[in-house]
Enzyme design. Structure first.
Site, PDB file in Angstrom:
ATOM      1  N   GLY A  95     111.830  58.691  61.392  1.00  0.00           N
ATOM      2  CA  GLY A  95     110.781  58.241  60.490  1.00  0.00           C
ATOM      3  C   GLY A  95     111.389  57.528  59.305  1.00  0.00           C
ATOM      4  N   CYS A  96     110.692  57.560  58.203  1.00  0.00           N
ATOM      5  CA  CYS A  96     111.154  56.886  56.988  1.00  0.00           C
ATOM      6  C   CYS A  96     112.555  57.356  56.604  1.00  0.00           C
ATOM      7  CB  CYS A  96     110.161  57.179  55.855  1.00  0.00           C
ATOM      8  SG  CYS A  96     110.684  56.513  54.266  1.00  0.00           S
ATOM      9  N   PHE A  97     113.462  56.414  56.422  1.00  0.00           N
ATOM     10  CA  PHE A  97     114.837  56.813  56.105  1.00  0.00           C
ATOM     11  C   PHE A  97     114.946  57.500  54.754  1.00  0.00           C
ATOM     12  CE2 PHE A  97     115.596  51.944  55.779  1.00  0.00           C
ATOM     13  CZ  PHE A  97     114.920  51.838  54.569  1.00  0.00           C
TER      14      PHE A  97
END
Length: 171
Positions: free
Chosen positions: A9-11
């Site tokens: 997902g979002c880093f």
């Protein structure tokens, strides 16, 4: 030092869990798995480059093993969701363990099988295990985002944090 690459997902949300462990030298937010060299955030978000947001971890295997990193990884993601993670949807947020050698592949596959057999999830584990491709660091404003913007990070991380607490408790 060795490298590991994980997409979950979002880093922004994948840096902190690894950053806090002894033996981790660096955790870099970036992009991998696509067909455009040196993509920008805007290009990756357009879903036209094939890249996935990921983190590249440089670690000392005499202090923390790859197996330990994989365990941390599973405890940061929803491995039953192939189309993103939490509020972040799309192929650029898919969960992937990118292996850099045969040993990492073996560890990741065994760990995935053990997780599937654990009974922790009622849905199939869909996280893929793929060979590493070139990793491109993200723009500087994405690096260490959770330290620079704790309010934004907390808001972005809220759904993930609730899910992880419910799924893993104090494990």
């Amino acid at each position: 030092m060795e490298r590991a690459i994980f997409a979950g997902g979002c880093f922004w949300c994948m840096v902190q869990p690894f950053d806090e462990h002894p033996g981790i030298y660096s955790v870099v937010s970036g992009y991998t798995g696509g067909h455009v060299p040196n993509p920008t955030y805007e290009q990756v978000c357009s879903h036209t480059t094939g890249h996935t947001e990921a983190v590249e971890i440089l670690f000392d295997p005499t202090i923390i093993s790859y197996q330990e990193l994989v365990t941390i990884y599973w405890q940061q993601t929803d491995p039953t969701d192939a189309f993103g993670q939490f509020q972040d949807r799309g192929d650029n947020y898919r969960p992937v363990i990118f292996y850099l050698n045969d040993e990492q592949k073996k560890v990741a596959e065994k760990s995935k099988q053990e997780l599937a057999e654990s009974g922790r999830y009622s849905q199939p584990i869909v996280t893929t295990i793929e060979p590493a491709q070139p990793f491109y660091p993200a723009e500087m404003y994405h690096q260490d985002y959770y330290k620079k913007h704790p309010e934004n990070f907390a808001r972005n991380h809220a759904l993930r944090a609730d899910y992880l607490k419910e799924t893993w408790g104090n494990d």
